[in-house]
Design an enzyme around this catalytic site. Structure first.
Site, PDB file in Angstrom:
ATOM      1  N   GLU A  35      86.881  26.959  38.124  1.00  0.00           N
ATOM      2  CA  GLU A  35      87.539  25.791  37.519  1.00  0.00           C
ATOM      3  C   GLU A  35      88.640  26.184  36.541  1.00  0.00           C
ATOM      4  OE1 GLU A  35      84.286  26.000  38.085  1.00  0.00           O
ATOM      5  OE2 GLU A  35      84.172  24.414  39.593  1.00  0.00           O
ATOM      6  N   HIS A  50      75.232  16.713  38.014  1.00  0.00           N
ATOM      7  CA  HIS A  50      76.015  15.927  38.974  1.00  0.00           C
ATOM      8  C   HIS A  50      76.127  14.480  38.505  1.00  0.00           C
ATOM      9  CE1 HIS A  50      74.760  19.411  41.363  1.00  0.00           C
ATOM     10  NE2 HIS A  50      75.801  19.184  42.129  1.00  0.00           N
TER      11      HIS A  50
END
Lengths: 356, 116
Positions: free
Chosen positions: A89, A159
């Site tokens: 990321e 999540h």
């Protein structure tokens, strides 16, 4: 040094690739019924078609993405413009910053907002400060970071997060979250066109479930920094964003049916910069303010909205501003409903304001 | 003297039960890489067999026992009752902080009202 840097930038910059944030116009009244991931897809397709510098990249975007947001884009625009990145990321955002710093359009995807933190230094210390630290000589305004956020029923710790408040307070960033497909297309197009780095949060629970008649106009855009009154009312102001707007609307409907309490539901849409004037006007009118979000209560964005309302609307308030938020724990797997600001909790808070 | 070891690896299955690798991975990619011949478990089996430490009967028993153990663990885990709602606030910190205690009380009160 300065002249050389500017020459390098000018050499690589393509022709003007972005409009400054423009108000919503729709060339036609034609719409197509579609869900949220299709609307996101349409916005990116338009960006890739309109702006030859635009690229879309992230983990697994090539085959269409884990939520199908990038479906068909590589096939249509080629692997040079729509491509996968390594699982990194920090690198995804760093690449986006560098590309945008050369005057180009980078649409970077972080696969889940829970994974954005390795990129936090790049976002906060590089992207957000790029224009300021160079006195306006450089910027990475062509960067848009898209990322799915929010509860999905079984996402657990990693999540499900809604980390918008951890970016909304960082000067130099814009933070946007749509509540449905039309807003997703309009706000994402505006975000891509906006000459500032924007973090675009997409509520994953809405990708398939939220369906709307979305304008076909490829340039359809909604203004950033403007809230939307989704339900007018005189009794209680309820402020939310993303999927929580739907929870607020349901609670508002129940309050009206059960007790004749008319809530004014406001979707902030943009959290940075947020439409304080809209909230102030509404809270001044109703005298009762409720702000609700999935993210944890402490230092969630509701805290900012309520602090502002206490300052701006003090003499008009009939009750202290109220917040209905997630718990101050990591997002749990079991007991998700106990953790979340569910409709019944929002309704109880509405009545609490009315009965204060 | 320093040594650098580069370990080449390959993901054989899909990423998870919700991923279908055939959507983005060509069927002949596995074959082309010669993965079957280099599979470390298969190679260890061949090594043990060559030295007389492994045979087909032992394989069948061991596989059966392993499967049973895994099944038993899965069944045991699925049979466990859901943790109590109060456990939502456990282990955030070493101790329950004042604000967390307040949120716990509020949640309990809200739940009590809902049941009433």
């Amino acid at each position: 040094m300065r002249r050389a840097a500017l020459q390098v930038r000018a050499k690589f910059a393509s022709s003007p690739r972005r409009l400054s944030a423009a108000p919503e116009t729709s060339k036609t009244s034609e719409t197509t019924r579609m869900n949220l991931f299709s609307a996101v897809n349409a916005s990116m397709r338009s960006a890739l078609a309109r702006d030859e510098s635009a690229v879309v990249f992230g983990e697994d975007v090539g085959f269409g993405g884990v939520f199908r947001c990038t479906i068909g884009l590589r096939e249509e625009f080629g692997a040079q413009r729509v491509f996968n990145t390594p699982l990194c990321e920090q690198g995804i955002v760093g690449l986006g910053i560098g590309y945008a710093a050369m005057g180009r359009t980078a649409i970077a995807e972080i696969q889940f907002a829970d994974y954005i933190f390795p990129a936090y230094d790049q976002i906060v210390n590089e992207a957000a400060k790029y224009r300021y630290r160079s006195g306006g000589e450089f910027d990475c305004g062509g960067l848009t970071i898209r990322t799915p956020c929010g509860a999905i029923g079984h996402g657990g710790h990693y999540h499900s997060q809604s980390p918008e408040a951890q970016f909304a307070g960082v000067a130099g960033l814009k933070v946007v979250m749509p509540r449905g497909p039309t807003q997703a297309k309009g706000l994402l197009t505006a975000a891509i066109n906006d000459p500032n780095p924007v973090i675009f949060f997409e509520p994953k629970a809405l990708y398939r479930a939220s369906v709307d008649d979305v304008p076909d106009d490829p340039d359809f855009a909604l203004p950033l920094g403007q809230a939307d009154v989704v339900r007018p009312g005189d009794d209680v102001t309820v402020v939310a964003w993303g999927a929580q707007v739907l929870v607020a609307q349901r609670a508002a409907a129940t309050a009206a049916a059960e007790r004749g309490v008319e809530c004014e539901v406001i979707d902030l849409q943009t959290l940075a910069p947020w439409d304080a004037a809209a909230v102030e006007a509404s809270a001044t009118k109703t005298g009762r303010l409720l702000v609700t979000h999935e993210a944890p209560r402490t230092l969630g964005f509701a805290a900012e909205v309520c602090a502002y309302a206490a300052e701006a609307c003090f003499l008009h308030l009939e009750a202290p501003p109220a917040r209905v938020c997630g718990l101050d724990t990591p997002f749990p797997l079991v007991h998700e409903k106990s953790y979340l600001p569910t409709e019944d909790k929002v309704l109880a808070a509405i009545y609490g304001l009315v009965d204060f | 003297k320093p040594v650098f070891v580069e370990l080449m690896t390959y993901r054989l299955s899909s990423h998870s039960t919700s991923d279908d690798a055939s959507k983005y991975r060509a069927a002949d990619e596995l074959a082309a890489l010669g993965v079957a011949a280099r599979h470390p478990v298969a190679r260890l089996k061949a090594y043990l067999q060559e030295r007389g430490h492994w045979d087909d009967d032992l394989e069948e028993t061991t596989r059966g026992d392993a499967r049973a153990a895994a099944r038993a663990a899965l069944d045991g885990a699925e049979a466990k009752a859901r943790p109590a709602r109060a456990t939502l606030f456990d282990d955030v910190y070493h101790e329950l902080t004042p604000e967390l205690a307040r949120q716990k009380r509020a949640l309990d009160a809200h739940a009590a009202e809902a049941e009433a």
